[in-house]
Scaffold this active site. Structure first.
Site, PDB file in Angstrom:
ATOM      1  CB  THR A 143      -0.895   0.002   1.260  1.00  0.00           C
ATOM      2  OG1 THR A 143      -1.458   1.285   1.450  1.00  0.00           O
ATOM      3  CG2 THR A 143      -0.104  -0.337   2.514  1.00  0.00           C
ATOM      4  CD  GLU A 145      -3.544   3.271   4.267  1.00  0.00           C
ATOM      5  OE1 GLU A 145      -3.447   3.282   5.502  1.00  0.00           O
ATOM      6  OE2 GLU A 145      -4.576   2.929   3.671  1.00  0.00           O
ATOM      7  CE1 TYR A 168      -3.203  -2.956   5.596  1.00  0.00           C
ATOM      8  CE2 TYR A 168      -3.272  -0.598   5.127  1.00  0.00           C
ATOM      9  CZ  TYR A 168      -3.228  -1.918   4.683  1.00  0.00           C
ATOM     10  OH  TYR A 168      -3.212  -2.182   3.327  1.00  0.00           O
ATOM     11  CE  LYS A 172       0.338  -4.715   2.868  1.00  0.00           C
ATOM     12  NZ  LYS A 172       0.013  -6.087   2.348  1.00  0.00           N
TER      13      LYS A 172
HETATM   14  N1  LIG Z   1      -7.890  -2.170  -0.476  1.00  0.00           N
HETATM   15  C1  LIG Z   1      -7.000  -1.237  -0.815  1.00  0.00           C
HETATM   16  O1  LIG Z   1      -7.355  -0.088  -1.059  1.00  0.00           O
HETATM   17  C2  LIG Z   1      -5.532  -1.598  -0.907  1.00  0.00           C
HETATM   18  C3  LIG Z   1      -4.654  -0.663  -1.461  1.00  0.00           C
HETATM   19  C4  LIG Z   1      -3.301  -1.003  -1.592  1.00  0.00           C
HETATM   20  C5  LIG Z   1      -2.855  -2.250  -1.178  1.00  0.00           C
HETATM   21  N2  LIG Z   1      -3.730  -3.128  -0.617  1.00  0.00           N
HETATM   22  C6  LIG Z   1      -3.200  -4.448  -0.203  1.00  0.00           C
HETATM   23  O2  LIG Z   1      -3.752  -5.409  -1.095  1.00  0.00           O
HETATM   24  C7  LIG Z   1      -3.968  -6.636  -0.410  1.00  0.00           C
HETATM   25  C8  LIG Z   1      -5.414  -7.064  -0.568  1.00  0.00           C
HETATM   26  O3  LIG Z   1      -6.268  -6.042  -0.036  1.00  0.00           O
HETATM   27  P1  LIG Z   1      -7.850  -6.219  -0.020  1.00  0.00           P
HETATM   28  O4  LIG Z   1      -8.445  -4.852   0.045  1.00  0.00           O
HETATM   29  O5  LIG Z   1      -8.262  -7.152  -1.082  1.00  0.00           O
HETATM   30  O6  LIG Z   1      -8.031  -6.933   1.394  1.00  0.00           O
HETATM   31  P2  LIG Z   1      -9.255  -7.778   1.949  1.00  0.00           P
HETATM   32  O7  LIG Z   1      -9.287  -7.522   3.422  1.00  0.00           O
HETATM   33  O8  LIG Z   1     -10.480  -7.557   1.139  1.00  0.00           O
HETATM   34  O9  LIG Z   1      -8.804  -9.305   1.680  1.00  0.00           O
HETATM   35  C9  LIG Z   1      -7.769  -9.925   2.389  1.00  0.00           C
HETATM   36  C10 LIG Z   1      -7.852 -11.424   2.133  1.00  0.00           C
HETATM   37  O10 LIG Z   1      -6.783 -12.050   2.838  1.00  0.00           O
HETATM   38  C11 LIG Z   1      -7.294 -13.189   3.533  1.00  0.00           C
HETATM   39  N3  LIG Z   1      -6.458 -13.408   4.724  1.00  0.00           N
HETATM   40  C12 LIG Z   1      -6.345 -12.596   5.809  1.00  0.00           C
HETATM   41  N4  LIG Z   1      -5.510 -13.143   6.702  1.00  0.00           N
HETATM   42  C13 LIG Z   1      -5.059 -14.309   6.155  1.00  0.00           C
HETATM   43  C14 LIG Z   1      -4.157 -15.322   6.596  1.00  0.00           C
HETATM   44  N5  LIG Z   1      -3.550 -15.234   7.789  1.00  0.00           N
HETATM   45  N6  LIG Z   1      -3.902 -16.361   5.770  1.00  0.00           N
HETATM   46  C15 LIG Z   1      -4.532 -16.464   4.562  1.00  0.00           C
HETATM   47  N7  LIG Z   1      -5.415 -15.554   4.125  1.00  0.00           N
HETATM   48  C16 LIG Z   1      -5.668 -14.486   4.901  1.00  0.00           C
HETATM   49  C17 LIG Z   1      -8.727 -12.822   3.874  1.00  0.00           C
HETATM   50  O11 LIG Z   1      -9.528 -13.968   4.128  1.00  0.00           O
HETATM   51  C18 LIG Z   1      -9.153 -12.056   2.624  1.00  0.00           C
HETATM   52  O12 LIG Z   1      -9.673 -12.945   1.649  1.00  0.00           O
HETATM   53  C19 LIG Z   1      -3.547  -6.396   1.038  1.00  0.00           C
HETATM   54  O13 LIG Z   1      -2.250  -6.888   1.204  1.00  0.00           O
HETATM   55  C20 LIG Z   1      -3.570  -4.893   1.190  1.00  0.00           C
HETATM   56  O14 LIG Z   1      -2.634  -4.465   2.142  1.00  0.00           O
HETATM   57  C21 LIG Z   1      -5.049  -2.846  -0.471  1.00  0.00           C
END
Ligand SMILES: NC(=O)c1ccc[n+]([C@@H]2O[C@H](COP(=O)([O-])OP(=O)(O)OC[C@H]3O[C@@H](n4cnc5c(N)ncnc54)[C@H](O)[C@@H]3O)[C@@H](O)[C@H]2O)c1
Length: 367
Positions: A143, A145, A168, A172
């Site tokens: 991210t 962030e 968070y 990350k």
């Molecule tokens: N949503 C955003 O705006 C955004 C922006 C930049 C980066 N990201 C990054 O992208 C990635 C995905 O984000 P998202 O919004 O889809 O998140 P999300 O919370 O929708 O999904 C996370 C997934 O990870 C799984 N998970 C959590 N803990 C786990 C574990 N210990 N073992 C296996 N699976 C596990 C959950 O069941 C879920 O399916 C993350 O790493 C996040 O940091 C998100």
């Protein structure tokens, strides 16, 4: 290093967190647009949703295994059986407010889980030879962030110093450092991407955009943290999925790519845009008010709330030829339409443990 032609053929990808918001968009994109095979490894926390993958679950190129990335023996067995050529690591605890109320899970999954995955990947990669070893990639999805908060001007670039504010973003940042260290120390061919705020269909309704849409059409107030003047750079999730797929094909090991949508908006602007779209598309749900904006209510700001994030995405544009297809206006319209048309999806989510309560004032769970 081998050329692009190898990488555009059918590959076996192990994707963690594929049942989440972004992971499910990545898997749908890969199965629709490429010949790659996908193994989705997901623990199915509250944020994992198999209904987001309903349309592809019977695809012969797709497999699912429910595992925690912290379970090293199980992940090791998966690598040995599946023999992935690429790992795309998206599994994470991802909600800032939850990290304020209960940081422990964030440390466990985002830091320890990433460490486990790196160790398993390193052992597995060390045992490969020739082309298989050279072409292996470990792609860590992160991210913007991690860079902290910007002032009124400037953009995050790949060299911006890390300065995370929330549990968070600190978790990350820690995982990013581990991934880079495994490259520098052990030579593991890693690639990192740091992306701005995503939005789009199938996002868990604790995040701003789906929360506002669903609160509005169910007649609830629309909470704005503080004055709502925090600026975020919004990217439509399918544009992010395309970017990640460009990176695994043509990205250079050891490199970081920032991904952003060139869509800086204050939170208040975002909420007002959603209200305007709902006035046009869902006037039948408006009860006792003449415009959805009347539901806006300002609530106590989040502690440590970053003022502004904005990404300079020039590197991925110039080196990999990626740029977003959706403007904020077109992406938001599609998103609002999706939530209006897919009541079953979000009603099933809301039937679960999450009920739209306020999180993140630091008064909830004990870590
Ligand atoms: N949503 C955003 O705006 C955004 C922006 C930049 C980066 N990201 C990054 O992208 C990635 C995905 O984000 P998202 O919004 O889809 O998140 P999300 O919370 O929708 O999904 C996370 C997934 O990870 C799984 N998970 C959590 N803990 C786990 C574990 N210990 N073992 C296996 N699976 C596990 C959950 O069941 C879920 O399916 C993350 O790493 C996040 O940091 C998100």
């Amino acid at each position: 290093m081998l050329g692009i032609s190898y990488r555009v053929e059918s590959m076996k990808l192990l994707i963690t967190g594929g049942s989440g918001f972004i992971g499910s968009a990545v898997i749908r994109y890969l199965l629709a647009e490429t010949d790659h095979h996908v193994l989705n490894v997901d623990k199915l926390t509250y944020a994992g949703n198999q209904e987001s993958l309903e349309d592809i679950e019977k695809n012969p190129c797709y497999q699912f295994r429910q595992h925690d990335i912290c379970d090293q023996p199980a992940i090791r067995r998966l690598f040995a059986e599946y023999k992935p050529q690429v790992v795309m690591h998206l599994a994470a605890e991802s909600h800032v407010d939850r990290s304020i109320d209960g940081p422990s899970l964030f440390i466990q999954t985002n830091i320890m889980g990433t460490y486990n995955l790196l160790e398993v990947a390193r052992d597995y990669w060390s045992g490969l030879e020739g082309e298989a070893k050279e072409c292996f990639r470990f792609h860590h999805i992160s991210t913007d962030e991690v860079y902290g908060s910007l002032g009124d001007t400037g953009l995050f670039v790949e060299q911006s110093p890390y300065d995370p504010s929330s549990p968070y973003s600190a978790s990350k940042a820690a995982s990013d450092h581990l991934v880079r260290a495994w490259h520098r120390t052990y030579g593991l061919p890693v690639i990192l991407t740091n992306c701005s705020n995503n939005y789009g269909p199938r996002q868990f309704p604790e995040k701003l955009i789906p929360l506002i849409i669903l609160n509005a059409i169910t007649g609830n107030s629309l909470p704005i943290y503080g004055k709502g003047d925090q600026v975020r750079d919004w990217l439509y999730v399918e544009d992010h999925a395309r970017a990640l797929c460009r990176v695994i094909c043509d990205g250079t090991p050891g490199e970081t790519y920032n991904i952003g949508g060139h869509n800086e908006k204050t939170n208040l602007e975002v909420v007002k845009s959603i209200c305007g779209l709902l006035d046009e598309m869902a006037s039948e749900h408006r009860v006792g008010i003449s415009r959805y904006e009347e539901l806006i209510s300002h609530v106590t700001d989040r502690p440590g709330h970053d003022a502004r994030y904005a990404i300079d995405a020039e590197k991925i544009q110039v080196t990999l030829g990626w740029q977003p297809k959706e403007s904020f206006e077109s992406g938001l319209r599609k998103t609002v339409r999706w939530y209006l048309d897919n009541r079953n999806w979000w009603q099933h989510v809301q039937d679960g443990s999450y009920r739209g309560e306020r999180l993140g004032l630091g008064v909830g769970l004990v870590s």
